[in-house]
Design an enzyme around this catalytic site. Structure first.
Site, short mmCIF file in Angstrom:
data_model
loop_
_atom_site.label_atom_id
_atom_site.label_comp_id
_atom_site.label_asym_id
_atom_site.label_seq_id
_atom_site.Cartn_x
_atom_site.Cartn_y
_atom_site.Cartn_z
N LYS A 1 0.88 -1.16 0.03
CA LYS A 1 0.15 -0.04 -0.10
C LYS A 1 0.74 1.31 -0.07
O LYS A 1 1.77 1.36 0.90
CB LYS A 1 -0.82 -0.08 1.38
CG LYS A 1 -1.60 1.42 1.45
CD LYS A 1 -2.13 1.06 2.90
CE LYS A 1 -3.34 2.54 2.98
NZ LYS A 1 -3.86 2.48 4.44
N ASP B 1 -2.43 10.21 4.03
CA ASP B 1 -4.00 9.82 4.53
C ASP B 1 -4.48 10.80 5.22
O ASP B 1 -4.74 10.67 6.35
CB ASP B 1 -4.15 8.36 4.58
CG ASP B 1 -5.37 8.17 4.66
OD1 ASP B 1 -6.34 8.58 4.11
OD2 ASP B 1 -5.85 6.97 5.31
N LYS C 1 -10.14 12.46 8.70
CA LYS C 1 -9.57 12.16 9.93
C LYS C 1 -9.61 13.18 10.83
O LYS C 1 -9.51 14.18 10.45
CB LYS C 1 -8.24 11.58 9.71
CG LYS C 1 -8.19 10.25 9.22
CD LYS C 1 -6.52 9.88 9.01
CE LYS C 1 -6.37 8.67 8.24
NZ LYS C 1 -6.82 7.56 8.74
N ASP D 1 1.34 6.15 6.11
CA ASP D 1 0.54 5.14 5.43
C ASP D 1 1.06 4.52 4.17
O ASP D 1 0.11 3.68 3.68
CB ASP D 1 -0.76 5.98 5.03
CG ASP D 1 -2.00 5.18 5.34
OD1 ASP D 1 -1.85 3.88 5.96
OD2 ASP D 1 -3.25 5.44 4.92
N ASP E 1 -12.06 7.04 3.91
CA ASP E 1 -11.00 6.75 4.56
C ASP E 1 -10.44 5.20 4.76
O ASP E 1 -9.58 4.79 5.21
CB ASP E 1 -11.33 7.11 6.03
CG ASP E 1 -9.96 7.24 6.80
OD1 ASP E 1 -8.89 7.43 6.29
OD2 ASP E 1 -9.98 7.33 8.35
N GLU F 1 -9.28 3.78 2.18
CA GLU F 1 -8.75 3.91 0.69
C GLU F 1 -7.55 2.97 0.44
O GLU F 1 -7.43 2.80 -0.86
CB GLU F 1 -8.16 5.40 0.61
CG GLU F 1 -6.60 5.52 0.99
CD GLU F 1 -6.61 5.45 2.69
OE1 GLU F 1 -5.63 5.20 2.95
OE2 GLU F 1 -7.57 5.87 3.05
N ARG G 1 -7.44 -0.19 0.65
CA ARG G 1 -8.10 -1.56 -0.01
C ARG G 1 -8.28 -1.23 -1.35
O ARG G 1 -8.28 -2.15 -2.15
CB ARG G 1 -8.94 -2.15 0.89
CG ARG G 1 -10.13 -1.26 1.03
CD ARG G 1 -11.03 -1.49 2.22
NE ARG G 1 -10.49 -1.21 3.43
CZ ARG G 1 -10.86 -1.43 4.67
NH1 ARG G 1 -12.19 -2.18 4.84
NH2 ARG G 1 -10.29 -0.89 5.69
#
Length: 509
Positions: free
Chosen positions: A277, A282, A289, A300, A359, A361, A363
């Site tokens: 990933k 993020d 968030k 992230d 959020d 994202e 995946r």
């Protein structure tokens, strides 16, 4: 830092310091040996040195007997294993760094006995010692010096982290010299690859965008001899990677899709695909968030950095295994053009996804990458890594990664590799009953499944994009990759995952 191995007597080493690892069970005999080698008087300090794991004591030797200037006693604890060895060496390195010592030796004449206690090989003891020392020395110092350009380009001749220690010398017996040398060389390669990963993950998002990351991948491939292909936004659009494009909609920085291909010179034992990933920052997107701790979301992309580190290490170690690395990269930003909750995306596989939460994202971009690597390369095994869910941190804490797999043999290999490498994983279920939690009324699947079983539903989502592939594993590294990431703790990157993956690949059968 130079790492060398010698069979010369410890007394002859002209160094700033020499360290003696000592276990509690062997403390009395070990201290007598130290006294004989250094001229220190045991009676003056033996009660003050506990030999507890990672405990330290500094002494001054008889300079008429020794060429080195300081003695460190390093505690290994009661029954020293590999983790204790890493921890002790990291503790030593931190102290050496604090004292600004340039040359340090470690007495590994007892490596054979230590290997028997740890139930492992002499070369792995040496490897572990070097890994631990490197870990303790690590500093993210690029933005405190004039090294900003080096950080972004990765093309400097000195692109490793700046370290106070110039040389680490492992002193050992002639009988095990070759084993110690082999382990030291391996440990140095793995540790420096992991330090590179830590640099990438610690880098602020204005220094490490998707474009910057792709350049680092190219630089690594050029330096270490593996092929790199980077898809730009136009190519990603041509391939209709709707997950990656959807997450990228809110950003002014285009996405990238980096492909690494390492092939051994001789016969290959198989083909392993690693998918990471690469969410460079993020914010959560429209499902934004909380501001507290958001700065840590630069981490992230740790899964993507791990993939680069593992491929680089495989190439440097010349592993007899073909390794494919895939990193989809973008940031996840809120804007007038960002995707909204309720939007439906069509992924590279053709599967449609209802974006219930922007959020979730990671995946979405992994979905495209998993299908792409499966269909393009037909690997024997697919392993993805991602700082995917806070739910996994709730379940397993900040020391252990969640392991999800459709293959029992692969899961067992990853578990054992993690135990040996000191990067532990724990298997979680992915039973079919969890599918109903991500069922969508308007698309094939939703990207979230509610509050319960969050790490499991994330894994079930990813599973859909490997289809009928029978050897897949997902590692949720949210806790150990960047301790404190979800609470603003700011502990920094660990590089978790590199040693685990390399250990798995080195023992591939």
């Amino acid at each position: 830092m130079k790492v060398s191995v010698t069979k010369n007597t410890i007394q002859s080493l002209k160094l700033d310091a020499v360290a003696f690892p000592i276990s509690k069970s062997e403390k009395d005999n070990a201290l007598k040996e130290v006294a004989a080698k250094t001229g220190v008087t045991v009676a003056l300090f033996e009660k003050d040195f506990s030999a507890d794991e990672s405990s330290l004591m500094m002494l001054y030797p008889d300079l008429e007997l020794c060429a080195f200037k300081r003695v460190f006693l390093v505690g290994l604890g009661d029954k020293p294993g590999l983790d204790a060895c890493r921890s002790a060496m990291a503790s030593l390195a931190k102290k050496v760094k604090e004292l600004k010592l340039a040359t340090v030796g470690v007495d590994l004449s007892g490596a054979k006995a230590l290997s028997e206690t740890a139930n492992d090989s002499v070369d792995y003891i040496a490897q572990t010692a070097v890994e631990g020392f490197h870990s303790g020395l690590y500093d993210f110092n690029q933005l405190k010096t004039n090294r900003v350009k080096e950080l972004k380009s990765g093309k400097s001749e000195d692109d490793e982290p700046k370290q106070a220690v110039e040389e680490l010398v492992l002193a050992t017996d002639a009988k095990i010299l070759s084993d110690v040398k082999k382990g030291a060389e391996t440990g140095d390669i793995i540790a420096t690859s992991q330090a590179m990963v830590r640099d990438l993950v610690n880098s602020p998002s204005n220094y490490m965008t998707a474009l910057d990351f792709a350049e680092r991948v190219k630089a690594s491939g050029e330096k270490h001899g593996f092929k790199v292909t980077v898809f730009d936004k136009a190519k990603i659009e041509e391939l209709k990677m709707g997950g990656l494009l959807g997450v990228n909609k809110g950003s002014v920085i285009p996405p990238t899709f980096s492909i690494m291909e390492y092939k051994p010179e001789g016969e290959s034992l198989g083909r392993v695909a690693l998918v990471g990933k690469g969410v460079m920052f993020d914010t959560g997107g429209i499902s934004i968030k909380p501001s507290s701790g958001m700065g840590d979301m630069k981490a992230d992309m740790a899964g993507g950095a791990d993939v680069l580190g593992a491929v680089e290490a495989a190439a440097r170690l010349k592993l007899p295994l073909e390794v494919i690395g895939i990193v989809p990269a973008t940031d996840n930003m809120p804007s007038g053009s960002a995707q909204n909750p309720g939007d439906v995306l069509t992924t590279y596989s053709g599967i449609t996804v209802e974006v219930d939460n922007t959020d979730a994202e990671g995946r979405l971009i992994l979905a495209d990458a998993l299908t792409y690597v499966k269909e393009t390369y037909n690997p024997d095994t697919i392993i993805d890594l991602a700082t995917l869910t806070g739910a996994c941190i709730v379940a397993l804490g900040e020391t252990t990664a969640g392991l999800f797999s459709n293959n029992d043999e692969l899961a067992e290999k990853l578990y054992k590799a993690g135990q040996r490498a000191g990067e532990k994983v724990w298997r979680m279920p992915i039973w079919d009953e969890y599918d109903k939690l991500i069922k969508s009324n308007v698309a094939d699947v939703k990207n979230v499944g509610g509050r319960s079983a969050g790490s499991i539903t994330a894994a079930k989502f990813l599973e859909k994009f490997v289809g009928d592939h029978s050897s897949w594993a997902h590692l949720d590294i949210a806790g150990p990759a960047f301790p404190g990431m979800t609470n603003g703790g700011g502990s920094g990157s660990t590089g978790f995952g590199v040693r685990l993956l390399v250990e798995l690949m080195r023992n591939w059968k």
